[in-house]
Design a protein around this motif. Sequence first.
Motif, PDB file in Angstrom:
ATOM      1  N   GLU A   1       3.354  31.060  25.385  1.00 26.56           N
ATOM      2  CA  GLU A   1       4.259  30.908  26.522  1.00 26.56           C
ATOM      3  C   GLU A   1       5.621  30.312  26.179  1.00 26.56           C
ATOM      4  OE1 GLU A   1       3.574  32.391  29.208  1.00 26.56           O
ATOM      5  OE2 GLU A   1       1.465  32.824  28.810  1.00 26.56           O
TER       6      GLU A   1
ATOM      7  N   LYS B   1       6.722  30.878  23.154  1.00 26.97           N
ATOM      8  CA  LYS B   1       7.126  31.894  22.179  1.00 26.97           C
ATOM      9  C   LYS B   1       7.572  31.268  20.863  1.00 26.97           C
ATOM     10  CE  LYS B   1       6.619  34.693  25.686  1.00 26.97           C
ATOM     11  NZ  LYS B   1       5.364  35.458  25.874  1.00 26.97           N
TER      12      LYS B   1
ATOM     13  N   ARG C   1      12.956  27.479  27.937  1.00 27.14           N
ATOM     14  CA  ARG C   1      13.412  28.161  26.714  1.00 27.14           C
ATOM     15  C   ARG C   1      14.912  28.440  26.726  1.00 27.14           C
ATOM     16  NH1 ARG C   1       8.923  31.655  27.532  1.00 27.14           N
ATOM     17  NH2 ARG C   1      10.368  33.403  27.841  1.00 27.14           N
ATOM     18  N   GLU C   2      15.541  28.367  27.888  1.00 25.10           N
ATOM     19  CA  GLU C   2      16.994  28.530  27.933  1.00 25.10           C
ATOM     20  C   GLU C   2      17.721  27.326  27.331  1.00 25.10           C
ATOM     21  OE1 GLU C   2      18.562  29.628  31.753  1.00 25.10           O
ATOM     22  OE2 GLU C   2      16.719  30.686  32.318  1.00 25.10           O
TER      23      GLU C   2
ATOM     24  N   PRO D   1       9.873  29.844  30.824  1.00 21.89           N
ATOM     25  CA  PRO D   1      11.076  30.676  30.633  1.00 21.89           C
ATOM     26  C   PRO D   1      12.372  29.918  30.935  1.00 21.89           C
ATOM     27  CG  PRO D   1       9.376  31.960  31.713  1.00 21.89           C
ATOM     28  CD  PRO D   1       8.876  30.534  31.674  1.00 21.89           C
TER      29      PRO D   1
END
Length: 379
Positions: A74, A76, A54-55, A51
């Motif tokens: 994970e 995505k 992904r930023e 997460p």
Amino acid sequence: MADYSSIPSPCFVLEETRFRKNLQLIADISKAADVEFILAFKAFSMWSAFPIVREYVKGATASSVFEAQLCFEEMKSLAHTYSPVYSEKDMDKILEYSSHITFNSVEQAKRFMPKVNSADHKISCGLRVNPEYSEVETALYNPCSPGSRLGVTADQLKNGLPDEIEGLHFHALCESNSFDLKNTLNALEMRFGHLFGQIKWINMGGGHLVSHKDYDTNHLIETLKDFNARTGLKVIMEPGSAFAWETGFLKTTVEDIVENKGIKTAIIDASFTCHMPDCLEMPYKPKIRGAYHEPVKGKPTYRIGGNSCLAGDFMGDWSFDKPLTIGDTLIFEDMIHYTMVKTTMFNGVPHPSIGIIHNNDNFELIRTFNYQDFKSRLS
């Protein structure tokens, strides 16, 4: 500062602040050079941190059907998938989870192209090529050594590229700098430049250690912009180590101290061969926080031994300001990339826990391992 006493031993610990610094650097280079950076799972697959990743970046590269599925679940996103060989039994799943598939040989491309064309979404196919040039000195990590099984050489493409190949992929670097890349690009263009007009993208693989303190990022940006201006190709880069370089540590504990022929060995609750295999494979000697990296005359000096029964499961020697005692903590620096992805449970040695020190200095324990984790790998 985080309370290290709350961290179990042994434990791999990712430091979020350092991790985000590398990610921001990669995002800045990507924007300045107009290239796409994706995360290579083969170096860093700690999906609890995805997460955060992904930023900054949106994609990843997979080297197997399991990594491709991990990317889909994970990260995505669909994976950029490359494997030295694909099997019939895995291909349906690889198609399901991939946006790009790179083949290692012309034969594999021809064999699986009908399946690719029947997939329910568009998949862009590439071919890995061997520029027959590499500045990697460690033979184990040199994919361009004579007789290498990795990639197609120029003499195998005298008749051009197979139908429906849209990209070329090369991987000839390992913790390398931008000048190594420029030299490799010169070799690549000399051997494969005549094919650039037939493709849309080029994947420059991994090994770009852009987060190293001595890396010349301005030179990299200039090199990539110049390449793009000459070729017009979309550039994809997939470093792994650069994402997680110097972003965390392995906490261990001294469990015993033995002496033989004047050599004192501190045996820890972790293993080089099981938990830090790159130290033995590369090989390289990791830094220990608060220790002298080389022996210092007059100071207590120790070889550090792992807790497996492999005779070569040790590294040495380090010096310390005071003698080590049983129960002391040893912190091995820079133990996030190419560690967790390569760990084993040889000897049934317990796997280190995994955790994160967040930006607020709070430690979060992500995962522990037990007997069932060991038993479930066997039958």
